[in-house]
Enzyme design. Structure first.
Site: not given
Ligand code: GLN
Length: 497
Positions: A77, A152, A176
């Site tokens: 990532k 994400s 994410s």
């Molecule tokens: N979808 C969540 C957010 O927008 C979690 C994102 C993540 O785990 N980095 O914050």
């Protein structure tokens, strides 16, 4: 020759160790697959064929195996620093930036002889649930090109589902790793907070961020977990304790039943807002756990319903502080540096140009929540909710070994469907956030395809902090009972998996 992208990481590692195939061949097969399908999937922001093949060659020439995964390539990532590749975090702010150092996760992968294929697409600064907030365009779900791969870490999950990589790394602040895993039919694990070093993980919300393994099978995730986990003095929140025996637990699950294991179904994570196909898939998974010998009880965690609002105060508050460093003065983007603007103007014009709308929304939310006069009402209250959620977990784990729920209330939604509705986007993480707030370990393992729309569904398993091994035992046993479903992946742009 058989298609080397079809094998699991565990199988590839064995073949490479037995010198049945070389790491160079395995790595090249995945680079070829990326070449064939990634225009269509867009899982990668950067592919490093040369670096990956050089690492593979070093494994092939080494007299001894560097690790249980030596020679098996991986997708990283783009939030973890790499000293020989750009690290953009999905943002224009860091376009073209090559960090001066490797993240600890990156370093451990290199030392383990894992060739890094490239960097995967993500929502900008890991804020989002669909990868649509990437400044470099969305990633597409291999199960349906018109749909999101989650976020994400949509790029990492999609690279696995599209057979472009056998392993990937994600990071999970609110879901994410797990939510992209659920909607792409892959396995994703958020280790116990502090279990995997955050050194070199570009910070979003430091008290929640955690890197973890992504794979197509539970055993593969366990093998990767053991490579990246463990104490790191460079991360002040790293836990100085032995890594839970996750590989042994996965093997136990693969070969055994679940007699003696107590499973709690979280009552609060069902009902309105949950798709019928997701609900049915979850109920079928619970039946299978019962058939494997687990004792299943219903458990109430009354404060879990406040996790989402608490998260959307804590995470933006920490992000407003963490992202202050992108000030056009140290590194990254700088605009309006033409001698006619003051330093303040350069900072503000650069931040205006460099950050996308969701990142700006979070910075403003967080700045507001932390401002004097509002601190106690917002940030302070959210921290109290966090304690109540931890107590819910503690009470539940006195009665059961693991908790289960759907990973996410719906299957993959359509690209564009939620971009104008931040609340709808935030709801994708309804079930995953409690584990982040409490610092527990949690996994998403596919529970097959929804009988409603034919798209993947995820089963979430949650365990106490430092009991990550329980996830792997239960997940692996369940995976065997569930059976294969990846063979139903549609052709990608005329290229079959
Ligand atoms: N979808 C969540 C957010 O927008 C979690 C994102 C993540 O785990 N980095 O914050």
């Amino acid at each position: 020759m058989t298609d080397l992208t079809k094998f699991t990481a565990a199988e590839l590692a064995e073949k490479i160790a037995a010198r049945e195939v070389s790491s160079v061949e395995v790595t090249q097969a995945h680079l070829d697959r990326i070449g064939q399908v990634d225009d269509f999937v867009h899982a990668f922001l950067h592919v490093d064929a040369e670096g990956a093949l050089a690492a593979a060659k070093a494994v092939d020439e080494a007299p001894e195996r560097a690790s249980a995964l030596a020679g098996v390539p991986l997708a990283l990532k783009d939030v973890l620093t790499t000293k020989d590749m750009p690290t953009t975090v999905g943002s224009k702010t860091l376009e073209g930036w090559i960090p001066p150092y490797d993240a600890t996760v990156t370093r451990r992968l290199r030392e383990a002889g894992v060739p890094i294929l490239g960097k995967t697409n993500m929502d900008e600064f890991a804020m989002g649930s669909s990868t649509e907030n990437s400044a470099y365009g969305p990633t597409h779900n291999p199960w349906d090109h018109a749909r999101i791969p989650g976020g994400s870490g949509g790029g990492s999950a999609a690279s696995l589902a599209a057979f472009e990589a056998p392993l990937a790394i994600g990071t999970d602040t609110g879901g994410s790793i797990r939510q992209p895993g659920a909607v792409t039919g892959t396995v994703g694990v958020k280790p116990t907070y502090g279990g995997v070093s955050r050194y070199g993980l570009v910070a979003f919300s430091s008290s929640l961020d955690q890197a973890g393994p992504c794979a197509r099978t539970v055993l593969d995730a366990a093998l990767l977990h053991e490579v990246i986990a463990g104490y790191d003095p460079l991360d002040s929140t790293s836990i100085d304790a032995p890594v839970p025996p996750v590989v042994a637990a996965a093997r136990e699950g693969l070969h055994g039943d679940l007699k003696g294991v107590k499973v709690g179904v979280v009552r609060e994570f069902s009902g309105d807002g949950y798709q019928a196909g997701v609900q049915r898939s979850f109920e079928a998974a619970v039946d299978q756990l019962r058939a494997l010998g687990a004792e299943v009880v219903e458990v109430s965690c009354p404060h879990f319903v406040y996790a989402l609002p608490a998260y959307y105060l804590i995470a933006p508050s920490e992000c407003s502080s963490n992202l202050a460093r992108f000030d056009a003065m140290r590194y990254g983007l700088r605009v309006a540096d033409d001698g006619t603007h003051s330093a303040e103007e350069v900072m503000s014009l650069t931040r205006e140009a460099g950050f996308g709308p969701e990142v700006k929304r979070r910075i403003m939310l967080g700045t507001y929540a932390l401002s004097s006069g509002y601190y106690d009402a917002y940030y302070g209250s959210a921290q109290k909710v966090r304690t109540l959620i931890t107590r819910d977990f503690d009470a539940a784990f006195e009665r059961v070994d693991v908790l289960v729920s759907p990973t996410t209330p719906t299957t993959a939604f359509k690209i564009g469907e939620r971009v104008d509705d931040p609340m709808a986007m935030y709801l994708a993480d309804l079930c995953t956030i409690p584990a982040n707030l409490a610092g527990n370990a949690a996994m998403s393992v596919p529970s097959g395809l929804s009988d409603e729309d034919g798209l993947p569904v995820g089963l979430q398993i949650m365990a106490p902090a430092l009991a990550d091994d329980r996830l792997y035992r239960v997940g692996a046993a369940y995976e065997v009972a569930r059976g294969d479903f990846l063979d139903r992946l549609p052709e990608l742009k005329g290229v079959s998996a």
